[in-house]
Design a protein around this motif. Structure first.
Motif, PDB file in Angstrom:
ATOM      1  N   MET A 100     -18.182  61.220  26.230  1.00  0.00           N
ATOM      2  CA  MET A 100     -18.482  60.186  25.509  1.00  0.00           C
ATOM      3  C   MET A 100     -18.135  58.879  26.266  1.00  0.00           C
ATOM      4  O   MET A 100     -19.050  57.784  26.076  1.00  0.00           O
ATOM      5  CB  MET A 100     -17.180  60.053  24.413  1.00  0.00           C
ATOM      6  N   ARG A 101     -17.350  58.698  27.211  1.00  0.00           N
ATOM      7  CA  ARG A 101     -17.210  57.399  28.113  1.00  0.00           C
ATOM      8  C   ARG A 101     -18.423  57.234  28.677  1.00  0.00           C
ATOM      9  O   ARG A 101     -18.846  56.256  29.370  1.00  0.00           O
ATOM     10  CB  ARG A 101     -15.989  57.555  28.829  1.00  0.00           C
ATOM     11  N   SER A 102     -19.011  58.499  29.581  1.00  0.00           N
ATOM     12  CA  SER A 102     -19.921  58.538  30.437  1.00  0.00           C
ATOM     13  C   SER A 102     -21.162  57.905  29.752  1.00  0.00           C
ATOM     14  O   SER A 102     -21.958  56.972  30.319  1.00  0.00           O
ATOM     15  CB  SER A 102     -20.380  59.900  31.073  1.00  0.00           C
ATOM     16  N   GLN A 103     -21.345  58.448  28.352  1.00  0.00           N
ATOM     17  CA  GLN A 103     -22.618  57.891  27.704  1.00  0.00           C
ATOM     18  C   GLN A 103     -22.405  56.509  27.240  1.00  0.00           C
ATOM     19  O   GLN A 103     -23.453  55.764  27.144  1.00  0.00           O
ATOM     20  CB  GLN A 103     -22.649  58.695  26.215  1.00  0.00           C
ATOM     21  N   ILE A 104     -21.283  55.995  27.230  1.00  0.00           N
ATOM     22  CA  ILE A 104     -20.946  54.463  26.881  1.00  0.00           C
ATOM     23  C   ILE A 104     -21.114  53.691  27.922  1.00  0.00           C
ATOM     24  O   ILE A 104     -21.930  52.774  27.607  1.00  0.00           O
ATOM     25  CB  ILE A 104     -19.385  54.110  26.259  1.00  0.00           C
ATOM     26  N   LYS A 105     -20.866  54.037  28.995  1.00  0.00           N
ATOM     27  CA  LYS A 105     -21.129  53.488  30.199  1.00  0.00           C
ATOM     28  C   LYS A 105     -22.660  53.444  30.509  1.00  0.00           C
ATOM     29  O   LYS A 105     -23.212  52.300  31.073  1.00  0.00           O
ATOM     30  CB  LYS A 105     -20.528  54.016  31.414  1.00  0.00           C
ATOM     31  N   ARG A 106     -23.404  54.390  30.184  1.00  0.00           N
ATOM     32  CA  ARG A 106     -24.851  54.717  30.299  1.00  0.00           C
ATOM     33  C   ARG A 106     -25.490  53.620  29.543  1.00  0.00           C
ATOM     34  O   ARG A 106     -26.314  52.677  30.012  1.00  0.00           O
ATOM     35  CB  ARG A 106     -25.450  55.999  30.124  1.00  0.00           C
ATOM     36  N   VAL A 107     -25.071  53.489  28.234  1.00  0.00           N
ATOM     37  CA  VAL A 107     -25.737  52.589  27.354  1.00  0.00           C
ATOM     38  C   VAL A 107     -25.407  50.964  27.692  1.00  0.00           C
ATOM     39  O   VAL A 107     -26.289  49.974  27.949  1.00  0.00           O
ATOM     40  CB  VAL A 107     -25.039  52.437  25.995  1.00  0.00           C
ATOM     41  N   GLU A 108     -24.164  50.738  28.127  1.00  0.00           N
ATOM     42  CA  GLU A 108     -23.902  49.675  28.707  1.00  0.00           C
ATOM     43  C   GLU A 108     -24.599  49.094  30.108  1.00  0.00           C
ATOM     44  O   GLU A 108     -25.121  47.834  30.091  1.00  0.00           O
ATOM     45  CB  GLU A 108     -22.257  49.287  28.959  1.00  0.00           C
ATOM     46  N   LYS A 109     -24.837  49.929  30.832  1.00  0.00           N
ATOM     47  CA  LYS A 109     -25.669  49.595  32.183  1.00  0.00           C
ATOM     48  C   LYS A 109     -27.103  49.432  31.763  1.00  0.00           C
ATOM     49  O   LYS A 109     -27.818  48.523  32.237  1.00  0.00           O
ATOM     50  CB  LYS A 109     -25.401  50.983  33.149  1.00  0.00           C
ATOM     51  N   LEU A 110     -27.859  50.047  30.725  1.00  0.00           N
ATOM     52  CA  LEU A 110     -28.980  49.793  30.236  1.00  0.00           C
ATOM     53  C   LEU A 110     -29.267  48.378  29.615  1.00  0.00           C
ATOM     54  O   LEU A 110     -30.145  47.755  29.920  1.00  0.00           O
ATOM     55  CB  LEU A 110     -29.343  50.789  29.331  1.00  0.00           C
ATOM     56  N   VAL A 111     -28.102  48.192  28.896  1.00  0.00           N
ATOM     57  CA  VAL A 111     -28.094  46.815  28.069  1.00  0.00           C
ATOM     58  C   VAL A 111     -27.833  45.782  29.213  1.00  0.00           C
ATOM     59  O   VAL A 111     -28.742  44.773  29.226  1.00  0.00           O
ATOM     60  CB  VAL A 111     -27.074  46.734  27.232  1.00  0.00           C
ATOM     61  N   GLU A 112     -27.174  46.013  30.123  1.00  0.00           N
ATOM     62  CA  GLU A 112     -27.020  45.034  31.411  1.00  0.00           C
ATOM     63  C   GLU A 112     -28.671  44.638  32.228  1.00  0.00           C
ATOM     64  O   GLU A 112     -28.775  43.777  32.317  1.00  0.00           O
ATOM     65  CB  GLU A 112     -25.979  45.682  32.448  1.00  0.00           C
ATOM     66  N   ILE A 124     -23.771  57.777  19.902  1.00  0.00           N
ATOM     67  CA  ILE A 124     -23.192  57.847  18.894  1.00  0.00           C
ATOM     68  C   ILE A 124     -22.809  59.155  18.262  1.00  0.00           C
ATOM     69  O   ILE A 124     -21.751  59.376  17.731  1.00  0.00           O
ATOM     70  CB  ILE A 124     -24.162  57.076  17.707  1.00  0.00           C
ATOM     71  N   LYS A 125     -23.641  60.301  18.643  1.00  0.00           N
ATOM     72  CA  LYS A 125     -23.376  61.491  18.472  1.00  0.00           C
ATOM     73  C   LYS A 125     -22.128  62.045  19.290  1.00  0.00           C
ATOM     74  O   LYS A 125     -21.296  62.492  18.607  1.00  0.00           O
ATOM     75  CB  LYS A 125     -24.412  62.404  18.803  1.00  0.00           C
ATOM     76  N   LYS A 126     -21.992  61.529  20.552  1.00  0.00           N
ATOM     77  CA  LYS A 126     -20.895  61.891  21.217  1.00  0.00           C
ATOM     78  C   LYS A 126     -19.649  61.265  20.478  1.00  0.00           C
ATOM     79  O   LYS A 126     -18.569  62.220  20.533  1.00  0.00           O
ATOM     80  CB  LYS A 126     -21.284  61.489  22.613  1.00  0.00           C
ATOM     81  N   ILE A 127     -19.730  60.294  20.372  1.00  0.00           N
ATOM     82  CA  ILE A 127     -18.549  59.541  19.684  1.00  0.00           C
ATOM     83  C   ILE A 127     -18.213  60.339  18.374  1.00  0.00           C
ATOM     84  O   ILE A 127     -16.941  60.432  18.127  1.00  0.00           O
ATOM     85  CB  ILE A 127     -18.721  58.055  19.437  1.00  0.00           C
ATOM     86  N   ARG A 174     -15.222  51.437  16.320  1.00  0.00           N
ATOM     87  CA  ARG A 174     -15.323  50.278  16.793  1.00  0.00           C
ATOM     88  C   ARG A 174     -16.268  50.460  18.101  1.00  0.00           C
ATOM     89  O   ARG A 174     -16.919  49.441  18.341  1.00  0.00           O
ATOM     90  CB  ARG A 174     -13.869  49.789  17.344  1.00  0.00           C
ATOM     91  N   GLN A 175     -16.204  51.355  18.706  1.00  0.00           N
ATOM     92  CA  GLN A 175     -17.182  51.853  19.970  1.00  0.00           C
ATOM     93  C   GLN A 175     -18.356  51.728  19.308  1.00  0.00           C
ATOM     94  O   GLN A 175     -19.544  51.022  20.069  1.00  0.00           O
ATOM     95  CB  GLN A 175     -16.756  53.021  20.525  1.00  0.00           C
ATOM     96  N   LYS A 176     -18.891  52.268  18.163  1.00  0.00           N
ATOM     97  CA  LYS A 176     -20.215  52.356  17.779  1.00  0.00           C
ATOM     98  C   LYS A 176     -20.652  50.817  17.525  1.00  0.00           C
ATOM     99  O   LYS A 176     -21.990  50.602  17.829  1.00  0.00           O
ATOM    100  CB  LYS A 176     -20.488  53.378  16.687  1.00  0.00           C
ATOM    101  N   SER A 177     -19.883  50.301  16.810  1.00  0.00           N
ATOM    102  CA  SER A 177     -19.967  48.830  16.300  1.00  0.00           C
ATOM    103  C   SER A 177     -20.587  47.965  17.632  1.00  0.00           C
ATOM    104  O   SER A 177     -21.464  47.222  17.499  1.00  0.00           O
ATOM    105  CB  SER A 177     -19.109  48.477  15.432  1.00  0.00           C
ATOM    106  N   ARG A 178     -19.509  48.131  18.407  1.00  0.00           N
ATOM    107  CA  ARG A 178     -19.778  47.179  19.620  1.00  0.00           C
ATOM    108  C   ARG A 178     -20.664  47.549  20.456  1.00  0.00           C
ATOM    109  O   ARG A 178     -21.410  46.428  20.701  1.00  0.00           O
ATOM    110  CB  ARG A 178     -18.439  47.408  20.496  1.00  0.00           C
ATOM    111  N   LEU A 179     -21.348  48.793  20.723  1.00  0.00           N
ATOM    112  CA  LEU A 179     -22.396  49.206  21.329  1.00  0.00           C
ATOM    113  C   LEU A 179     -23.743  48.658  20.672  1.00  0.00           C
ATOM    114  O   LEU A 179     -24.778  48.287  21.226  1.00  0.00           O
ATOM    115  CB  LEU A 179     -22.322  50.733  21.767  1.00  0.00           C
ATOM    116  N   SER A 180     -23.781  48.986  19.127  1.00  0.00           N
ATOM    117  CA  SER A 180     -24.872  48.761  18.397  1.00  0.00           C
ATOM    118  C   SER A 180     -25.003  47.097  18.451  1.00  0.00           C
ATOM    119  O   SER A 180     -26.296  46.692  18.596  1.00  0.00           O
ATOM    120  CB  SER A 180     -24.494  49.012  16.916  1.00  0.00           C
ATOM    121  N   LYS A 181     -24.125  46.429  18.473  1.00  0.00           N
ATOM    122  CA  LYS A 181     -24.109  44.855  18.550  1.00  0.00           C
ATOM    123  C   LYS A 181     -24.917  44.452  19.718  1.00  0.00           C
ATOM    124  O   LYS A 181     -25.758  43.698  19.710  1.00  0.00           O
ATOM    125  CB  LYS A 181     -22.797  44.367  18.469  1.00  0.00           C
TER     126      LYS A 181
END
Length: 88
Positions: free
Chosen positions: A28-40, A55-58, A74-81
């Motif tokens: 889950m954490r790895s996927q979150i970091k991946r999305v954040e990096k792509l957004v960056e 979202i599936k992993k979460i 909260r994690q899903k909302s933050r990433l979606s935003k």
């Protein structure tokens, strides 16, 4: 160390579950970091597809009881935003 047979068994079971929970949390954490990096990097298309898998992993981590429901939401909302702000 436990002396009673059932206590020894329980220690082993807890250890196994702990390792499984760590795996779910790590994925889950790895996927979150991946999305954040792509957004960056402002990669909209890849960020959207990565968000779906994240979202599936979460959801899986919440389902398994690794994290609390509110934490997952909260994690899903933050990433979606973040992804939505990027595409807007």
């Amino acid at each position: 160390m436990a002396n009673i047979k059932s206590a020894v068994k329980r220690v082993e079971t807890n250890k196994t579950k702990h390792e499984q929970n760590l795996q779910y949390k790590s994925d889950m954490r790895s996927q979150i970091k991946r999305v954040e990096k792509l957004v960056e990097n402002k990669d909209v298309e890849n960020a959207k597809s990565a968000l779906e898998t994240t979202i599936k992993k979460i959801d899986k981590a919440v389902q398994k009881g690794v994290i609390h429901q509110n934490n997952g939401d909260r994690q899903k909302s933050r990433l979606s935003k973040k992804v939505n702000e990027l595409s807007a």
